[in-house]
Scaffold this motif. Structure first.
Motif, short mmCIF file in Angstrom:
data_model
loop_
_atom_site.label_atom_id
_atom_site.label_comp_id
_atom_site.label_asym_id
_atom_site.label_seq_id
_atom_site.Cartn_x
_atom_site.Cartn_y
_atom_site.Cartn_z
N ASP A 20 0.80 -1.22 0.00
CA ASP A 20 0.00 0.00 0.00
C ASP A 20 0.84 1.27 0.00
OD1 ASP A 20 1.05 -0.38 2.45
OD2 ASP A 20 -0.85 -0.46 3.54
N GLY A 21 2.12 1.16 -0.10
CA GLY A 21 2.92 2.38 -0.06
C GLY A 21 3.96 2.39 -1.16
N LEU A 22 5.04 3.09 -0.89
CA LEU A 22 6.12 3.18 -1.86
C LEU A 22 7.20 2.17 -1.48
CD1 LEU A 22 6.41 7.05 -2.29
CD2 LEU A 22 5.47 5.41 -3.91
N ALA A 23 6.91 0.87 -1.65
CA ALA A 23 7.90 -0.14 -1.30
C ALA A 23 9.18 0.09 -2.10
CB ALA A 23 7.34 -1.54 -1.59
N GLY A 24 10.30 0.08 -1.43
CA GLY A 24 11.59 0.28 -2.10
C GLY A 24 11.69 1.66 -2.74
N GLY A 25 10.79 2.56 -2.38
CA GLY A 25 10.82 3.91 -2.97
C GLY A 25 10.20 3.98 -4.35
N LEU A 26 9.58 2.87 -4.82
CA LEU A 26 8.96 2.86 -6.15
C LEU A 26 7.44 2.90 -6.02
CD1 LEU A 26 10.97 0.10 -8.08
CD2 LEU A 26 11.50 2.53 -7.84
N THR A 27 6.80 3.56 -6.97
CA THR A 27 5.34 3.58 -7.01
C THR A 27 4.85 2.23 -7.57
OG1 THR A 27 5.29 4.38 -9.28
CG2 THR A 27 5.39 6.06 -7.53
N PRO A 28 3.55 1.92 -7.38
CA PRO A 28 3.04 0.65 -7.92
C PRO A 28 3.30 0.49 -9.42
CG PRO A 28 1.49 1.53 -6.34
CD PRO A 28 2.56 2.58 -6.51
N VAL A 29 3.15 1.57 -10.20
CA VAL A 29 3.36 1.42 -11.65
C VAL A 29 4.85 1.22 -11.94
CG1 VAL A 29 3.53 3.91 -12.18
CG2 VAL A 29 2.74 2.32 -13.93
N GLN A 30 5.73 1.84 -11.14
CA GLN A 30 7.17 1.60 -11.33
C GLN A 30 7.53 0.14 -10.98
OE1 GLN A 30 8.73 4.91 -8.98
NE2 GLN A 30 9.35 5.97 -10.85
N TRP A 31 6.86 -0.41 -9.97
CA TRP A 31 7.06 -1.83 -9.65
C TRP A 31 6.62 -2.69 -10.82
CZ3 TRP A 31 10.00 -4.43 -6.65
CH2 TRP A 31 10.42 -3.91 -5.43
N ALA A 32 5.47 -2.34 -11.42
CA ALA A 32 4.99 -3.11 -12.57
C ALA A 32 6.03 -3.08 -13.69
CB ALA A 32 3.65 -2.56 -13.05
N GLY A 33 6.64 -1.90 -13.90
CA GLY A 33 7.67 -1.77 -14.93
C GLY A 33 8.90 -2.60 -14.59
N LEU A 34 9.33 -2.52 -13.33
CA LEU A 34 10.53 -3.27 -12.92
C LEU A 34 10.30 -4.77 -13.11
CD1 LEU A 34 13.33 -2.82 -11.71
CD2 LEU A 34 12.33 -3.11 -9.45
N ARG A 35 9.14 -5.26 -12.70
CA ARG A 35 8.84 -6.70 -12.87
C ARG A 35 8.79 -7.07 -14.34
NH1 ARG A 35 4.28 -5.53 -9.16
NH2 ARG A 35 5.19 -5.65 -7.09
N PHE A 36 8.18 -6.21 -15.16
CA PHE A 36 8.08 -6.52 -16.58
C PHE A 36 9.47 -6.62 -17.20
CE2 PHE A 36 8.19 -5.11 -20.99
CZ PHE A 36 7.39 -6.08 -21.57
N PHE A 37 10.32 -5.62 -16.95
CA PHE A 37 11.64 -5.63 -17.60
C PHE A 37 12.54 -6.75 -17.04
CE2 PHE A 37 10.17 -1.34 -18.69
CZ PHE A 37 10.32 -1.43 -20.07
N ALA A 38 12.21 -7.24 -15.85
CA ALA A 38 12.95 -8.39 -15.31
C ALA A 38 12.54 -9.69 -16.00
CB ALA A 38 12.72 -8.50 -13.81
N ARG A 39 11.29 -9.76 -16.47
CA ARG A 39 10.77 -11.01 -17.05
C ARG A 39 10.72 -11.03 -18.57
NH1 ARG A 39 5.69 -13.94 -15.70
NH2 ARG A 39 6.80 -15.43 -16.96
N ALA A 40 10.77 -9.88 -19.21
CA ALA A 40 10.61 -9.83 -20.67
C ALA A 40 11.88 -10.28 -21.37
CB ALA A 40 10.27 -8.40 -21.10
N ASN A 41 11.73 -10.88 -22.55
CA ASN A 41 12.92 -11.27 -23.31
C ASN A 41 13.53 -10.04 -24.01
OD1 ASN A 41 11.44 -10.81 -25.62
ND2 ASN A 41 11.25 -12.96 -26.20
N ARG A 42 14.68 -10.23 -24.63
CA ARG A 42 15.42 -9.05 -25.15
C ARG A 42 14.66 -8.33 -26.26
NH1 ARG A 42 18.97 -11.57 -29.59
NH2 ARG A 42 18.52 -13.76 -29.20
N PHE A 43 13.72 -9.02 -26.95
CA PHE A 43 12.97 -8.38 -28.03
C PHE A 43 11.81 -7.53 -27.47
CE2 PHE A 43 14.10 -12.80 -29.34
CZ PHE A 43 15.25 -12.46 -30.04
N SER A 44 11.50 -7.74 -26.22
CA SER A 44 10.31 -7.12 -25.63
C SER A 44 10.65 -6.11 -24.54
CB SER A 44 9.40 -8.20 -25.04
OG SER A 44 9.15 -9.21 -26.00
N ARG A 45 11.93 -5.87 -24.31
CA ARG A 45 12.28 -4.92 -23.24
C ARG A 45 12.32 -3.50 -23.81
NH1 ARG A 45 15.71 -9.24 -21.51
NH2 ARG A 45 17.65 -8.22 -22.13
N THR A 46 11.14 -3.05 -24.29
CA THR A 46 11.00 -1.71 -24.87
C THR A 46 9.84 -0.99 -24.19
OG1 THR A 46 9.41 -2.43 -26.53
CG2 THR A 46 11.75 -2.62 -27.12
#
Ligand code: SF4
Length: 202
Positions: A20-46
């Motif tokens: 419910d807060g800024l875990a790790g100093g990131l907003t929920p949408v920034q967390w979504a981005g971080l998780r996506f770029f951690a899981r996406a393959n090299r063709f999809s990290r855009t």
């Protein structure tokens, strides 16, 4: 069980597990981005693939990416062949922050399920996801194993790629097979969905 109760449970799980807060100093949408770029393959990290995955506009996705680059959790590299396109990779700082992901509580809850239940649950969720994206017109991000473009390469010959992406005509190393891909196309046996059809409508 009533289907609406199941839908409510899935939404509730996602909401409370995300924190419910800024875990790790990131907003929920920034967390979504971080998780996506951690899981996406090299063709999809855009930024545009993240926009498609997250169901947001390219402008909004670009702002999220800019914020993550400015915080030093993503590194942006320009494509050598096409100077306009960029690829985003997690930095060491990004990987360290990801280790404190608030959804670890949900990961542990999944870990606590018996192996058979976990497998069935994963298949069920994939089917539901396929049904939802086909109804909403969103792209389905899958992985190589069940993609029609996944081709055998020069398996086991030293120094040669184990597999090939037939869509992009690019070699794929073994460790790249589990990355989420925006170019995924279903159709292979075991593929997570039948395009445009929900199981109950077949
Ligand atoms: S084989 Fe399919 S999932 Fe894998 S990189 Fe190619 S298009 Fe993407």
């Amino acid at each position: 069980m009533d289907s609406r109760v199941i839908a409510d449970l899935i939404l509730h799980l996602g909401r409370i597990a995300a924190g419910d807060g800024l875990a790790g100093g990131l907003t929920p949408v920034q967390w979504a981005g971080l998780r996506f770029f951690a899981r996406a393959n090299r063709f999809s990290r855009t930024p545009s693939a993240f926009a498609a995955f997250h169901g947001t506009t390219r402008g909004t996705a670009s702002q999220t990416v800019k914020g993550l680059v400015a915080r030093g959790v993503l590194r942006q590299t320009r494509s050598k062949s096409d100077g306009r396109s960029v690829r985003l990779d997690l930095t060491a700082k990004g990987r360290a922050i990801l280790a404190g992901d608030p959804i670890e509580t949900l990961v542990r809850a999944a870990d606590a399920l018996p192996a058979g239940v976990r497998g069935d649950f994963s298949v069920t969720l994939q089917r539901m996801l396929g049904c939802v994206v086909s109804q909403t017109g969103k792209p389905f991000f899958g992985t190589c194993e069940t993609c029609v473009h996944f081709e055998g390469g020069s398996c086991c010959q030293e120094g040669l790629p184990a597999h090939v992406c037939g869509f992009l005509n690019e070699p794929l190393m073994d460790e790249e097979r589990n990355g989420l891909c925006i170019n995924f196309a279903s159709g292979k046996p075991g593929s997570p969905r039948t395009p445009g059809v929900c199981a109950g409508q077949q």
